[in-house]
Design a protein around this motif. Structure first.
Motif, PDB file in Angstrom:
ATOM      1  N   GLY A   6     -27.318  12.068  30.508  1.00 28.84           N
ATOM      2  CA  GLY A   6     -26.098  11.321  30.796  1.00 28.84           C
ATOM      3  C   GLY A   6     -26.090  10.049  29.959  1.00 28.84           C
ATOM      4  O   GLY A   6     -27.123   9.383  29.847  1.00 28.84           O
ATOM      5  N   MET A   7     -24.961   9.742  29.359  1.00 30.75           N
ATOM      6  CA  MET A   7     -24.840   8.522  28.570  1.00 30.75           C
ATOM      7  C   MET A   7     -23.562   7.799  28.937  1.00 30.75           C
ATOM      8  O   MET A   7     -22.550   8.446  29.234  1.00 30.75           O
ATOM      9  CB  MET A   7     -24.778   8.858  27.079  1.00 30.75           C
ATOM     10  N   ALA A   8     -23.606   6.480  28.908  1.00 34.05           N
ATOM     11  CA  ALA A   8     -22.403   5.674  29.129  1.00 34.05           C
ATOM     12  C   ALA A   8     -22.420   4.528  28.133  1.00 34.05           C
ATOM     13  O   ALA A   8     -23.470   3.977  27.823  1.00 34.05           O
ATOM     14  CB  ALA A   8     -22.371   5.145  30.564  1.00 34.05           C
ATOM     15  N   LYS A   9     -21.248   4.192  27.613  1.00 34.75           N
ATOM     16  CA  LYS A   9     -21.154   3.177  26.558  1.00 34.75           C
ATOM     17  C   LYS A   9     -19.865   2.396  26.729  1.00 34.75           C
ATOM     18  O   LYS A   9     -18.827   2.985  27.040  1.00 34.75           O
ATOM     19  CB  LYS A   9     -21.141   3.894  25.204  1.00 34.75           C
ATOM     20  N   THR A  10     -19.915   1.103  26.547  1.00 28.78           N
ATOM     21  CA  THR A  10     -18.679   0.323  26.555  1.00 28.78           C
ATOM     22  C   THR A  10     -18.764  -0.795  25.519  1.00 28.78           C
ATOM     23  O   THR A  10     -19.863  -1.235  25.160  1.00 28.78           O
ATOM     24  CB  THR A  10     -18.351  -0.224  27.970  1.00 28.78           C
ATOM     25  N   ASP A 188     -25.915  11.410  35.002  1.00 29.65           N
ATOM     26  CA  ASP A 188     -24.674  10.723  34.637  1.00 29.65           C
ATOM     27  C   ASP A 188     -24.349   9.629  35.646  1.00 29.65           C
ATOM     28  O   ASP A 188     -23.873   8.546  35.288  1.00 29.65           O
ATOM     29  CB  ASP A 188     -23.499  11.706  34.479  1.00 29.65           C
ATOM     30  N   ARG A 192     -24.093   5.632  34.778  1.00 28.72           N
ATOM     31  CA  ARG A 192     -22.894   4.918  35.206  1.00 28.72           C
ATOM     32  C   ARG A 192     -23.246   3.747  36.143  1.00 28.72           C
ATOM     33  O   ARG A 192     -22.662   2.667  36.043  1.00 28.72           O
ATOM     34  CB  ARG A 192     -21.986   5.937  35.913  1.00 28.72           C
ATOM     35  N   GLU A 228     -23.967  23.178  29.289  1.00 26.89           N
ATOM     36  CA  GLU A 228     -22.695  22.465  29.444  1.00 26.89           C
ATOM     37  C   GLU A 228     -22.712  21.145  28.686  1.00 26.89           C
ATOM     38  O   GLU A 228     -23.742  20.480  28.598  1.00 26.89           O
ATOM     39  CB  GLU A 228     -22.405  22.203  30.924  1.00 26.89           C
ATOM     40  N   LEU A 229     -21.560  20.797  28.156  1.00 29.48           N
ATOM     41  CA  LEU A 229     -21.378  19.515  27.475  1.00 29.48           C
ATOM     42  C   LEU A 229     -20.086  18.907  27.999  1.00 29.48           C
ATOM     43  O   LEU A 229     -19.085  19.614  28.166  1.00 29.48           O
ATOM     44  CB  LEU A 229     -21.175  19.739  25.973  1.00 29.48           C
ATOM     45  N   LYS A 230     -20.113  17.607  28.243  1.00 29.35           N
ATOM     46  CA  LYS A 230     -18.881  16.942  28.659  1.00 29.35           C
ATOM     47  C   LYS A 230     -18.782  15.585  27.971  1.00 29.35           C
ATOM     48  O   LYS A 230     -19.790  14.877  27.871  1.00 29.35           O
ATOM     49  CB  LYS A 230     -18.875  16.757  30.176  1.00 29.35           C
ATOM     50  N   ALA A 231     -17.603  15.243  27.504  1.00 27.53           N
ATOM     51  CA  ALA A 231     -17.399  13.944  26.883  1.00 27.53           C
ATOM     52  C   ALA A 231     -16.134  13.303  27.424  1.00 27.53           C
ATOM     53  O   ALA A 231     -15.144  13.996  27.672  1.00 27.53           O
ATOM     54  CB  ALA A 231     -17.287  14.095  25.370  1.00 27.53           C
ATOM     55  N   VAL A 232     -16.182  12.009  27.643  1.00 27.52           N
ATOM     56  CA  VAL A 232     -14.983  11.226  27.984  1.00 27.52           C
ATOM     57  C   VAL A 232     -14.913  10.109  26.954  1.00 27.52           C
ATOM     58  O   VAL A 232     -15.865   9.348  26.764  1.00 27.52           O
ATOM     59  CB  VAL A 232     -15.081  10.630  29.406  1.00 27.52           C
ATOM     60  N   TYR A 233     -13.776  10.039  26.261  1.00 31.04           N
ATOM     61  CA  TYR A 233     -13.636   9.130  25.118  1.00 31.04           C
ATOM     62  C   TYR A 233     -12.345   8.345  25.277  1.00 31.04           C
ATOM     63  O   TYR A 233     -11.270   8.818  24.924  1.00 31.04           O
ATOM     64  CB  TYR A 233     -13.612   9.984  23.839  1.00 31.04           C
ATOM     65  N   PRO A 234     -12.414   7.146  25.845  1.00 28.43           N
ATOM     66  CA  PRO A 234     -11.192   6.346  26.045  1.00 28.43           C
ATOM     67  C   PRO A 234     -10.745   5.688  24.733  1.00 28.43           C
ATOM     68  O   PRO A 234     -11.578   5.409  23.879  1.00 28.43           O
ATOM     69  CB  PRO A 234     -11.613   5.286  27.056  1.00 28.43           C
ATOM     70  N   PHE A 235      -9.460   5.479  24.586  1.00 28.36           N
ATOM     71  CA  PHE A 235      -8.964   4.791  23.374  1.00 28.36           C
ATOM     72  C   PHE A 235      -7.708   3.992  23.682  1.00 28.36           C
ATOM     73  O   PHE A 235      -7.132   4.132  24.735  1.00 28.36           O
ATOM     74  CB  PHE A 235      -8.696   5.784  22.244  1.00 28.36           C
TER      75      PHE A 235
ATOM     76  N   MET B   1      -5.251   5.810  26.634  1.00 28.38           N
ATOM     77  CA  MET B   1      -5.425   7.199  27.063  1.00 28.38           C
ATOM     78  C   MET B   1      -6.896   7.591  26.905  1.00 28.38           C
ATOM     79  O   MET B   1      -7.703   6.817  26.413  1.00 28.38           O
ATOM     80  CB  MET B   1      -4.518   8.108  26.212  1.00 28.38           C
ATOM     81  N   GLU B   2      -7.212   8.775  27.341  1.00 24.73           N
ATOM     82  CA  GLU B   2      -8.585   9.259  27.210  1.00 24.73           C
ATOM     83  C   GLU B   2      -8.590  10.680  26.661  1.00 24.73           C
ATOM     84  O   GLU B   2      -7.728  11.486  27.013  1.00 24.73           O
ATOM     85  CB  GLU B   2      -9.294   9.263  28.567  1.00 24.73           C
ATOM     86  N   ILE B   3      -9.569  10.939  25.821  1.00 22.14           N
ATOM     87  CA  ILE B   3      -9.840  12.307  25.392  1.00 22.14           C
ATOM     88  C   ILE B   3     -10.984  12.803  26.267  1.00 22.14           C
ATOM     89  O   ILE B   3     -11.988  12.104  26.422  1.00 22.14           O
ATOM     90  CB  ILE B   3     -10.275  12.355  23.914  1.00 22.14           C
ATOM     91  N   ILE B   5     -13.508  16.233  26.923  1.00 17.36           N
ATOM     92  CA  ILE B   5     -13.916  17.541  26.413  1.00 17.36           C
ATOM     93  C   ILE B   5     -14.938  18.149  27.366  1.00 17.36           C
ATOM     94  O   ILE B   5     -15.871  17.466  27.801  1.00 17.36           O
ATOM     95  CB  ILE B   5     -14.520  17.429  24.999  1.00 17.36           C
ATOM     96  N   MET B   7     -17.355  21.741  27.700  1.00 17.82           N
ATOM     97  CA  MET B   7     -17.803  22.975  27.049  1.00 17.82           C
ATOM     98  C   MET B   7     -18.791  23.683  27.942  1.00 17.82           C
ATOM     99  O   MET B   7     -19.571  23.033  28.647  1.00 17.82           O
ATOM    100  CB  MET B   7     -18.506  22.648  25.737  1.00 17.82           C
ATOM    101  N   GLU B 227     -17.122   5.024  27.591  1.00 20.51           N
ATOM    102  CA  GLU B 227     -17.292   6.331  26.962  1.00 20.51           C
ATOM    103  C   GLU B 227     -18.469   7.020  27.652  1.00 20.51           C
ATOM    104  O   GLU B 227     -19.485   6.380  27.928  1.00 20.51           O
ATOM    105  CB  GLU B 227     -17.592   6.105  25.474  1.00 20.51           C
ATOM    106  N   GLU B 228     -18.324   8.315  27.932  1.00 18.20           N
ATOM    107  CA  GLU B 228     -19.407   9.021  28.614  1.00 18.20           C
ATOM    108  C   GLU B 228     -19.719  10.345  27.943  1.00 18.20           C
ATOM    109  O   GLU B 228     -18.828  11.004  27.425  1.00 18.20           O
ATOM    110  CB  GLU B 228     -19.028   9.267  30.082  1.00 18.20           C
ATOM    111  N   LEU B 229     -20.972  10.703  27.964  1.00 18.82           N
ATOM    112  CA  LEU B 229     -21.431  11.990  27.446  1.00 18.82           C
ATOM    113  C   LEU B 229     -22.364  12.588  28.489  1.00 18.82           C
ATOM    114  O   LEU B 229     -23.181  11.874  29.068  1.00 18.82           O
ATOM    115  CB  LEU B 229     -22.253  11.776  26.175  1.00 18.82           C
ATOM    116  N   LYS B 230     -22.244  13.886  28.703  1.00 21.16           N
ATOM    117  CA  LYS B 230     -23.176  14.537  29.615  1.00 21.16           C
ATOM    118  C   LYS B 230     -23.554  15.896  29.056  1.00 21.16           C
ATOM    119  O   LYS B 230     -22.701  16.610  28.529  1.00 21.16           O
ATOM    120  CB  LYS B 230     -22.537  14.696  30.998  1.00 21.16           C
TER     121      LYS B 230
END
Lengths: 235, 235
Positions: A6-10, A188, A192, A228-235, B1-3, B5, B7, B227-230
């Motif tokens: 799990g990774m979180a970045k801001t 995760d 968080r 499984e892979l999951k990403a959340v990418y705010p912009f 907004m957020e992207i 993903i 998988m 931003e988050e990755l799992k």
């Protein structure tokens, strides 16, 4: 067993670009690596520095290079490209299926923490960042897979959270408590929670770019083996 | 907004190595790309093929190459390295912040589906896989960001699930229903649901390697932009 990351970045408050970069790379002989880097300064220049460093590291790991060689090659690249003027931290945490160990490669001013049901280790030996010194070696550590194991690291935006308001760093014991009270299933959530603790200390306005990485080793899940892979990418 | 993903990937039943590979790459000008590839055959040889293809694609995307060039360069690489004898599908779904569009690059026998609150598109034009034909071009599609948008693709282990038992492919309308009844918040749940539907058709023993990718565009989450990755990696 399962490897969970799990990774979180801001980004620093009101900054469009984050000077930290984090990414994952699948290892060709099996396993997965988590990479975090904190580029010198902040904003776009730092963003480019840490992006380059992490992109180069994922490329080398994807090509099968061993972690010690990755840290050295990425250092040499940054040292050459930026004429030894730009530093960057680099931490690579690899769950390697060939050796059944977690390999930690540190060029960072922040610790890497290992918590298992049997022991706790905090790896915080002094080591230089990459990019600025002719002779650079990463600090390398290797620990065997244990179910329930957690490996945690972060960048100095977390370590120094609250300094602006209170004059002192984030409470390391509080971070350890967050890790201890959760299980390796919740990587995760732990990432968080550590970030939320740091943001709380900074009164919800991050004083610096912040990144947390949490790697866990767990027992098998029931049913088919699904990656499984999951990403959340705010912009 | 957020992207967002999500998988999910699993290997053919009783196979140690999965011939499909999936990965994410952050785009240097902002945004994120999801890449899936299905190497010819299955087992270790297919695993190496699809790993090479995805690793090369993530490297080029990380270096800032545009998606059409990425597909062409990865094709040329596989064509040269394997002497035009080994094919591989390649689908790249990019949420690109510069153009504020989702760019889809397809060299696959499986469709890419776009569902928004306003319209649905299924991109399934015939196109060759990479690696075997001298003249290869990807099918490219570009759709503007819309909150609530979902973009879904998968490999043929999903499309052909159930064939072994019933003689016919997975019901495409059923896959569309799974997508329609969820929101762009739940990308990982949608990916998992499509995979579970395919595994159900294969009586919980996947007849082929299976991969699903789901990309969603959502409104902002409240609070700091994190931003988050799992990753979950069973072994």
């Amino acid at each position: 067993m399962e490897i969970k990351i799990g990774m979180a970045k801001t980004a620093k408050y009101a900054n469009e670009y984050c000077g930290d970069t984090c990414d994952l790379a699948e290892r060709p002989h099996g396993g997965i690596s988590a990479i975090i880097a904190d580029g010198q300064g902040n904003g776009l220049a730092a963003h480019h520095t840490s992006s380059w460093v992490v992109t180069k590291a994922t490329q080398l790991i994807g090509d099968g290079a061993r972690d010690g060689a990755v840290a050295r090659a990425v250092h040499d690249y940054l040292y050459a490209m930026k004429d030894r003027k730009v530093s960057c931290t680099l931490t690579v945490i690899s769950a390697d299926l060939e050796s059944e160990t977690v390999v930690i490669s540190r060029n960072s001013n922040c610790p890497t923490i290992v918590v298992t049901p049997e022991y706790e280790s905090v790896y915080d030996d002094e080591v230089a960042p990459i990019g600025v010194h002719r002779h650079m070696k990463p600090r390398m550590y290797e620990v065997p897979f244990t179910p329930g194991m957690l490996v945690v690291s972060y960048t100095d935006g977390i370590a120094h959270a609250g300094r602006k308001h209170t004059g002192h760093d984030a409470d390391f014991e509080k971070i350890m408590e967050i890790i201890r009270k959760d299980t390796a299933e919740d990587v995760d959530y732990i990432a968080r929670s550590i970030m939320e603790y740091a943001l709380f200390l900074d009164k919800e306005k991050a004083s610096d770019d912040m990144t947390v990485v949490v790697l866990g080793i767990t027992e098998d899940s029931p049913g088919a083996k699904i990656e499984e892979l999951k990403a959340v990418y705010p912009f």
